[in-house]
Design an enzyme around this catalytic site. Structure first.
Site, mmCIF file in Angstrom:
data_model
loop_
_atom_site.group_PDB
_atom_site.id
_atom_site.type_symbol
_atom_site.label_atom_id
_atom_site.label_comp_id
_atom_site.label_asym_id
_atom_site.label_seq_id
_atom_site.Cartn_x
_atom_site.Cartn_y
_atom_site.Cartn_z
ATOM 1 N N GLY A 51 2.145 3.175 11.081
ATOM 2 C CA GLY A 51 2.844 3.459 9.835
ATOM 3 C C GLY A 51 3.820 2.383 9.411
ATOM 4 O O GLY A 51 4.418 2.479 8.351
ATOM 5 N N CYS A 52 4.007 1.361 10.218
ATOM 6 C CA CYS A 52 4.867 0.243 9.827
ATOM 7 C C CYS A 52 3.993 -0.828 9.172
ATOM 8 O O CYS A 52 2.863 -1.047 9.603
ATOM 9 C CB CYS A 52 5.587 -0.337 11.038
ATOM 10 S SG CYS A 52 6.829 0.764 11.725
#
Length: 143
Positions: A51-52
């Site tokens: 998710g980064c």
């Protein structure tokens, strides 16, 4: 409000003394450069925080009922944000991790306005991963 860990107090003081975004950005970069490096074996899929935007690895270690984290990122600014997050969370127990207001911490540091939505979401994702690690390791209550 709970008392901040000493390293978090020092970080907060340094950022409050910084005059403007350029000085705070420089502080972030310096803090990121001081992170304990991960060995190559630790930079694996298991430790990768999904998710980064940029790759970020996080390792949590429980000592007693307290949590300590190490991590790094390919992105220098993200490493800095991670560094100032780690000084705030290291030594917290699982319940304190659950209650931590990340947005408030970055606000106190004067970083909220400069955090893009994707970076803010990335930091929330990192804290979410910390909480997952702490919750998964919580011992079953003794009955």
């Amino acid at each position: 409000m709970t008392k901040l860990p000493e390293a978090a107090e020092e970080t907060l003081h340094a950022f409050q003394l910084a005059a403007g975004w350029e000085q705070r950005a420089r502080l972030l970069m310096q803090r990121g450069d001081q992170l304990e490096p991960l060995i190559n074996d630790e930079r694996n899929e298991l430790n990768l925080v999904a998710g980064c935007d940029s790759k970020l690895w996080l390792i949590g270690e429980q000592r007693g009922d307290r949590w300590y984290f190490r991590g790094t990122s390919e992105a220098r600014l993200l490493r800095g944000l991670l560094a100032v997050l780690l000084v705030r969370v290291d030594g917290l127990d699982a319940d304190e991790l659950q209650r931590l207001d990340v947005a408030d911490w970055f606000g106190q540091l004067g970083l909220s306005r400069q955090l893009s939505p994707s970076r803010a979401n990335g930091m929330n994702t990192v804290v979410g991963r910390m909480r997952e690690l702490a919750t998964a390791a919580k011992p079953a209550s003794k009955g």
